[in-house]
Design a protein around this motif. Sequence first.
Motif, PDB file in Angstrom:
ATOM      1  N   LYS A  62       0.853  -1.178   0.000  1.00 13.59           N
ATOM      2  CA  LYS A  62       0.000   0.000   0.000  1.00 13.59           C
ATOM      3  C   LYS A  62       0.894   1.235   0.000  1.00 13.59           C
ATOM      4  CE  LYS A  62      -4.308  -1.655   2.053  1.00 13.59           C
ATOM      5  NZ  LYS A  62      -5.302  -1.465   3.142  1.00 13.59           N
ATOM      6  N   PHE A  63       0.718   2.078  -1.002  1.00  9.98           N
ATOM      7  CA  PHE A  63       1.502   3.303  -1.120  1.00  9.98           C
ATOM      8  C   PHE A  63       0.666   4.495  -0.657  1.00  9.98           C
ATOM      9  CE2 PHE A  63       3.579   0.619  -4.309  1.00  9.98           C
ATOM     10  CZ  PHE A  63       4.908   0.804  -3.964  1.00  9.98           C
ATOM     11  N   LYS A  64       1.306   5.372   0.105  1.00 11.73           N
ATOM     12  CA  LYS A  64       0.707   6.656   0.457  1.00 11.73           C
ATOM     13  C   LYS A  64       1.592   7.748  -0.122  1.00 11.73           C
ATOM     14  CE  LYS A  64      -1.054   9.429   4.270  1.00 11.73           C
ATOM     15  NZ  LYS A  64      -1.242   9.519   5.747  1.00 11.73           N
ATOM     16  N   ILE A  65       1.049   8.503  -1.062  1.00 10.64           N
ATOM     17  CA  ILE A  65       1.835   9.484  -1.818  1.00 10.64           C
ATOM     18  C   ILE A  65       1.611  10.880  -1.255  1.00 10.64           C
ATOM     19  CG2 ILE A  65       2.244  10.480  -4.096  1.00 10.64           C
ATOM     20  CD1 ILE A  65       1.178   7.834  -5.264  1.00 10.64           C
ATOM     21  N   PHE A  66       2.691  11.572  -0.984  1.00  9.86           N
ATOM     22  CA  PHE A  66       2.643  12.950  -0.503  1.00  9.86           C
ATOM     23  C   PHE A  66       3.365  13.836  -1.514  1.00  9.86           C
ATOM     24  CE2 PHE A  66       4.696  16.368   2.081  1.00  9.86           C
ATOM     25  CZ  PHE A  66       3.532  17.069   2.355  1.00  9.86           C
ATOM     26  N   THR A  67       2.637  14.743  -2.125  1.00  6.49           N
ATOM     27  CA  THR A  67       3.188  15.637  -3.141  1.00  6.49           C
ATOM     28  C   THR A  67       3.150  17.071  -2.629  1.00  6.49           C
ATOM     29  OG1 THR A  67       2.411  14.186  -4.908  1.00  6.49           O
ATOM     30  CG2 THR A  67       3.002  16.440  -5.511  1.00  6.49           C
ATOM     31  N   ASN A  68       4.295  17.707  -2.604  1.00  9.03           N
ATOM     32  CA  ASN A  68       4.413  19.089  -2.155  1.00  9.03           C
ATOM     33  C   ASN A  68       4.642  19.980  -3.376  1.00  9.03           C
ATOM     34  OD1 ASN A  68       4.789  21.455  -0.806  1.00  9.03           O
ATOM     35  ND2 ASN A  68       6.571  20.791   0.373  1.00  9.03           N
ATOM     36  N   GLU A  69       3.601  20.674  -3.787  1.00  8.00           N
ATOM     37  CA  GLU A  69       3.696  21.516  -4.986  1.00  8.00           C
ATOM     38  C   GLU A  69       4.549  22.746  -4.770  1.00  8.00           C
ATOM     39  OE1 GLU A  69       2.683  20.591  -7.771  1.00  8.00           O
ATOM     40  OE2 GLU A  69       1.307  18.948  -7.315  1.00  8.00           O
ATOM     41  N   THR A  70       4.700  23.176  -3.516  1.00  7.10           N
ATOM     42  CA  THR A  70       5.469  24.396  -3.237  1.00  7.10           C
ATOM     43  C   THR A  70       6.950  24.120  -2.992  1.00  7.10           C
ATOM     44  OG1 THR A  70       4.973  24.230  -0.865  1.00  7.10           O
ATOM     45  CG2 THR A  70       3.428  25.480  -2.241  1.00  7.10           C
ATOM     46  N   ALA A  71       7.330  22.843  -2.900  1.00  4.55           N
ATOM     47  CA  ALA A  71       8.732  22.513  -2.635  1.00  4.55           C
ATOM     48  C   ALA A  71       9.561  22.615  -3.920  1.00  4.55           C
ATOM     49  CB  ALA A  71       8.839  21.099  -2.057  1.00  4.55           C
ATOM     50  N   LEU A  72      10.867  22.538  -3.749  1.00  5.96           N
ATOM     51  CA  LEU A  72      11.749  22.514  -4.913  1.00  5.96           C
ATOM     52  C   LEU A  72      11.468  21.262  -5.745  1.00  5.96           C
ATOM     53  CD1 LEU A  72      15.096  23.591  -3.196  1.00  5.96           C
ATOM     54  CD2 LEU A  72      13.616  25.005  -4.633  1.00  5.96           C
ATOM     55  N   TYR A  75      12.439  17.840  -4.495  1.00  9.35           N
ATOM     56  CA  TYR A  75      11.804  17.333  -3.275  1.00  9.35           C
ATOM     57  C   TYR A  75      10.288  17.282  -3.411  1.00  9.35           C
ATOM     58  CZ  TYR A  75      16.402  18.480  -1.360  1.00  9.35           C
ATOM     59  OH  TYR A  75      17.745  18.555  -1.135  1.00  9.35           O
ATOM     60  N   LYS A  76       9.794  17.101  -4.605  1.00  6.76           N
ATOM     61  CA  LYS A  76       8.357  17.221  -4.852  1.00  6.76           C
ATOM     62  C   LYS A  76       7.566  16.033  -4.328  1.00  6.76           C
ATOM     63  CE  LYS A  76       5.025  18.201  -8.515  1.00  6.76           C
ATOM     64  NZ  LYS A  76       4.832  18.458  -9.956  1.00  6.76           N
ATOM     65  N   HIS A  77       8.040  14.802  -4.544  1.00  4.51           N
ATOM     66  CA  HIS A  77       7.266  13.599  -4.212  1.00  4.51           C
ATOM     67  C   HIS A  77       7.933  12.826  -3.068  1.00  4.51           C
ATOM     68  CE1 HIS A  77       4.672  14.037  -7.714  1.00  4.51           C
ATOM     69  NE2 HIS A  77       5.752  14.235  -8.442  1.00  4.51           N
ATOM     70  N   LYS A  78       7.094  12.357  -2.160  1.00  2.00           N
ATOM     71  CA  LYS A  78       7.552  11.507  -1.071  1.00  2.00           C
ATOM     72  C   LYS A  78       6.511  10.414  -0.861  1.00  2.00           C
ATOM     73  CE  LYS A  78       9.739  11.767   3.456  1.00  2.00           C
ATOM     74  NZ  LYS A  78      10.079  12.639   4.588  1.00  2.00           N
ATOM     75  N   VAL A  79       6.963   9.183  -0.633  1.00  2.21           N
ATOM     76  CA  VAL A  79       6.053   8.040  -0.595  1.00  2.21           C
ATOM     77  C   VAL A  79       6.271   7.243   0.690  1.00  2.21           C
ATOM     78  CG1 VAL A  79       5.485   5.831  -1.679  1.00  2.21           C
ATOM     79  CG2 VAL A  79       5.862   7.850  -3.092  1.00  2.21           C
ATOM     80  N   LYS A  80       5.163   6.816   1.278  1.00  2.00           N
ATOM     81  CA  LYS A  80       5.179   5.891   2.410  1.00  2.00           C
ATOM     82  C   LYS A  80       4.704   4.530   1.912  1.00  2.00           C
ATOM     83  CE  LYS A  80       2.930   4.979   6.865  1.00  2.00           C
ATOM     84  NZ  LYS A  80       1.926   5.473   7.844  1.00  2.00           N
ATOM     85  N   LEU A  81       5.487   3.495   2.165  1.00  2.00           N
ATOM     86  CA  LEU A  81       5.149   2.138   1.738  1.00  2.00           C
ATOM     87  C   LEU A  81       4.829   1.288   2.962  1.00  2.00           C
ATOM     88  CD1 LEU A  81       4.900  -0.146  -0.308  1.00  2.00           C
ATOM     89  CD2 LEU A  81       7.385  -0.423  -0.202  1.00  2.00           C
ATOM     90  N   LYS A  82       3.693   0.597   2.917  1.00  2.00           N
ATOM     91  CA  LYS A  82       3.237  -0.244   4.018  1.00  2.00           C
ATOM     92  C   LYS A  82       2.940  -1.640   3.490  1.00  2.00           C
ATOM     93  CE  LYS A  82      -0.203  -0.264   7.756  1.00  2.00           C
ATOM     94  NZ  LYS A  82      -1.373   0.462   8.327  1.00  2.00           N
ATOM     95  N   LEU A  83       3.279  -2.652   4.295  1.00  2.00           N
ATOM     96  CA  LEU A  83       3.029  -4.051   3.941  1.00  2.00           C
ATOM     97  C   LEU A  83       1.995  -4.619   4.914  1.00  2.00           C
ATOM     98  CD1 LEU A  83       6.733  -5.174   3.363  1.00  2.00           C
ATOM     99  CD2 LEU A  83       5.114  -4.293   1.678  1.00  2.00           C
ATOM    100  N   PRO A  84       0.702  -4.422   4.651  1.00  2.00           N
ATOM    101  CA  PRO A  84      -0.331  -4.807   5.624  1.00  2.00           C
ATOM    102  C   PRO A  84      -0.530  -6.302   5.778  1.00  2.00           C
ATOM    103  CG  PRO A  84      -1.338  -4.014   3.594  1.00  2.00           C
ATOM    104  CD  PRO A  84       0.139  -3.793   3.448  1.00  2.00           C
TER     105      PRO A  84
END
Length: 325
Positions: A62-72, A75-84
């Motif tokens: 399961k991926f949780k995607i965090f996108t920061n449009e105001t960042a450089l 550093y725009k995309h950051k992802v959390k990966l979970k193995l439920p």
Amino acid sequence: RNRRKSGRRGNKRQKQQYVRVPDFRRFRQEVAKHENPWQFLNNFVLKIQGRDPSEKDGNPMKFKIFTNETALPAYKHKVKLKLPTLDGQPYAWGKPWPNLTSAKHSAAKAVAKSDLFEISVLGDRASQLQKKTGVNWEAQWDLQACVEEKLKRAITEEELKYVVDDAGAKIERAGQRFVARVDLKCLKGQPSVVGLAQPTALRAILSAANRAMRDPVVQVLIAGDPKDELGVFARRLQSPALPTAARVHGLRFEKRESRSNASRVFALVELTSLEQGKFKAVGHDVDPGSWYKSKNAAVESLFSREEVQRWFRNAVQIEREYNFS
């Protein structure tokens, strides 16, 4: 003949055991070198669970995607990966990347490196090692993830800063050489938490991060609803068995009309202790339907004061020691 036959069986059992308990050092190297790390990790989890990748529910990720449009852009995309599907549901945050694919790969590598993932696969064999060390090696990244989840953006090293003090030869015991402090400058009040003395700088940083995660002031400030988190602590501190120094008499919120705009309101929070008296703070102006936002802002403003942080930490510490005893 019987001896030769039993020896073969013994070798077969050893081979099966080796397959069931993988070499994590080699496995992590393979994940880091693979052109598609998250797919490699996905196949590995399916293999140890004996599942078919062609099934509809075959994807254990399961991926949780965090996108920061105001960042450089870097550093725009950051992802959390979970193995439920694994015990303990291991997870990890990857490093920020300019594109989503690289961010997913980074998250997969982070999960493969985590001790929680190894514990989930090995079970008791890994938990014995964890009990011996007693160190949460993911504490630094867990704290950063919680703060970024609260702020809804990526944070810099200056906003979450670790300062390590090396006592050097001034101490008698080598196990108490390093002490670290974490400064959460991105939160209201900029709280700081000091960890316990440790033999290495890395362990000192992890100790500071662990204590920050358990610090009541930090817990209130990084909560999704600070007013609810404060309410939980206030109910515990109202126990008549606690000493006066830790007792809370009451917690209340009051809705008031804005002085600058009659159609808007703001919240007043009042935390009353038996020993220190009343602590008050106000939130910002909001529409009447969004009063809860002003209540949360009022709590954050309350905990931005040093005297409130000092009293609250002491009160919760007394309450925890009382429950422990």
